[in-house]
Design an enzyme around this catalytic site. Structure first.
Site, PDB file in Angstrom:
ATOM      1  N   SER A 333      38.687  47.279  42.409  1.00  0.00           N
ATOM      2  CA  SER A 333      37.609  47.975  41.722  1.00  0.00           C
ATOM      3  C   SER A 333      36.482  48.395  42.678  1.00  0.00           C
ATOM      4  CB  SER A 333      37.087  47.103  40.581  1.00  0.00           C
ATOM      5  OG  SER A 333      36.275  47.853  39.713  1.00  0.00           O
ATOM      6  N   ASP A 344      37.469  57.095  54.336  1.00  0.00           N
ATOM      7  CA  ASP A 344      37.488  58.556  54.291  1.00  0.00           C
ATOM      8  C   ASP A 344      36.298  59.193  55.002  1.00  0.00           C
ATOM      9  OD1 ASP A 344      39.778  58.310  52.840  1.00  0.00           O
ATOM     10  OD2 ASP A 344      39.007  59.205  50.994  1.00  0.00           O
ATOM     11  N   LYS A 358      42.847  48.974  41.188  1.00  0.00           N
ATOM     12  CA  LYS A 358      42.108  49.178  39.933  1.00  0.00           C
ATOM     13  C   LYS A 358      41.141  50.335  40.140  1.00  0.00           C
ATOM     14  CE  LYS A 358      39.079  46.968  36.530  1.00  0.00           C
ATOM     15  NZ  LYS A 358      37.980  47.952  36.568  1.00  0.00           N
TER      16      LYS A 358
END
Length: 427
Positions: A333, A344, A358
């Site tokens: 999560s 990224d 998740k």
């Protein structure tokens, strides 16, 4: 409730009955005088008309009732079904009915029919516990527990520094066998979690299994301030910050920890997100802001209508040294959000094992009686629009821990092969 098949069956039976009666009447009339034939024929027609009318009326009535049933709202059906079950239980069950508890269970079951394990009906007690988990404090003993699926046991994976559990001698690696004399298994982790919590000043008795030997601990519950961030300097001037969860204040804890380490002039930073099950997304994004350039995408979310919302960094980064991130199968999560952002946007290496996966966000709605509803309202994606839900984040360098340590939160450096690899990557 009469099925269509049953209606057709009853209808055919009645038609056959009429045909047999008609044939019988005709046979009897053939033996009578010709003068009475016309009168009898009239009587037969009247009888047949009456019976056919009755059949048509019956058939139409049943059809109307059946169609009316089909058009009845699901809520009316549910209410009728519950009353039916209640009557049967009251008359047959050897146990007394706790209607309040049963209705709570019915509500939980209704929501679970959505087949989304993250969408849940929350009783008042559940809501109170959820607020505790995100507030940064609770009344309990101060341990982190996990379901050890290898042997279906409840494993202590960490002990909060300065907590009553630490003072009593509870250690990471201990197995909780019993709470107040009742034995529990790993699948009952939620029950045990609620059992060790309670009113401040009350006692809880734990039976611990350590090195195949049972030990008894009588611990007085106390107010536990969750310390979600821990930090230290490693060898070769490498800083280390572990984030155990994201609750109210975690981002501030992280910033304070880094400022303290910064005074020792570290040449690199390891951020440990292993066994971090998530928490408040806002805290995760706040930490990301300290490392991501202003204006870069932090998070992409998509709602029920597939409308996307993009959150961008609003400030300049304050951490300007190389960073490596540790994750494992329990990283989930909000911690996956942070790992995805740093991978990224910053190109930081991710080391460990694939994360949990998740990739959805829940919104909690509260009701006037104290209960609530936790609903999956958004799916999120990394800045490069990579899917996380049911996929997870793959590490750049995959390395496993020995099974003895893979669920632990405090691992000695000499046994922590993942952390060793992270330090090596920073070199």
């Amino acid at each position: 409730y009469i099925s269509i098949k049953r209606i057709k069956c009853d209808y055919n039976i009645m038609i056959n009955f009429i045909m047999r009666k008609e044939n019988t009447l005709k046979e009897n009339l053939e033996n009578t005088k010709e003068s009475k034939t016309k009168n009898k024929s009239g009587i037969i027609k009247i009888i047949i008309a009456i019976i056919v009318t009755a059949i048509i009326t019956y058939f139409l009535t049943v059809n109307i009732t059946f169609k009316s049933y089909l058009n009845t709202s699901n809520m009316t059906y549910l209410s009728a079904k519950i009353n039916l079950i209640k009557q049967k239980l009251n008359s047959e069950s050897i146990y007394d009915l706790d209607e309040s508890k049963m209705l709570e269970s019915a509500l939980k079951g209704y929501v679970s029919g959505l087949d989304d394990k993250y969408t849940q009906y929350l009783s008042k007690e559940d809501m109170d516990e959820l607020l505790e988990d995100t507030s940064g404090s609770y009344v309990g003993i101060g341990v982190y527990m996990a379901d050890n699926t290898a042997d279906n046991s409840i494993l202590v994976i960490g002990v909060i520094e300065g907590s009553v559990a630490e003072q009593a001698g509870i250690q990471a690696g201990d197995i909780i066998k019993k709470v107040d004399g009742t034995e529990y298994t790993g699948e009952q982790l939620d029950v045990v979690s609620s059992k060790v919590k309670g009113e401040e000043g009350t006692n809880v008795k734990l039976t611990i299994l350590r090195n195949n030997e049972e030990k008894e601990f009588n611990i007085t519950r106390s107010n536990i301030k969750l310390k979600t961030v821990s930090s230290k300097m490693l060898d070769n001037k490498k800083a280390y910050i572990k984030i155990s969860s994201f609750s109210d204040g975690t981002a501030n804890e992280f910033k304070e920890a880094f400022e303290k380490l910064k005074s020792e002039n570290p040449t690199g930073l390891v951020i440990d997100l292993r066994n971090n099950g998530g928490g408040l997304v806002s805290e995760s994004l706040d930490i990301a802001e300290t490392m991501v350039e202003k204006g870069k995408t932090l998070l992409i979310t998509s709602n029920k209508d597939k409308k996307e919302d993009i959150r961008k960094s609003k400030q300049n980064p304050t951490i300007d040294i190389p960073v490596v991130v540790l994750i494992n199968q329990n990283t989930a999560s909000a911690s996956e959000i942070l790992a995805g952002i740093l991978k990224d946007d910053c190109g930081y290496k991710i080391i460990g094992t694939k994360s949990y996966g998740k990739g959805v966000i829940q919104t909690v709605y509260s009701f006037s009686d104290g209960s609530g509803l936790k609903v999956t309202t958004e799916e999120y994606f990394t800045p490069n629009h990579n899917t996380i839900n049911k996929v997870g984040i793959a590490p750049d360098i995959e390395i496993n821990l020995d099974s003895e340590w893979e669920n632990m939160s405090n691992i000695p450096y000499e046994n922590d092969t993942q952390l060793q690899e992270a330090v090596k990557a920073l070199e």
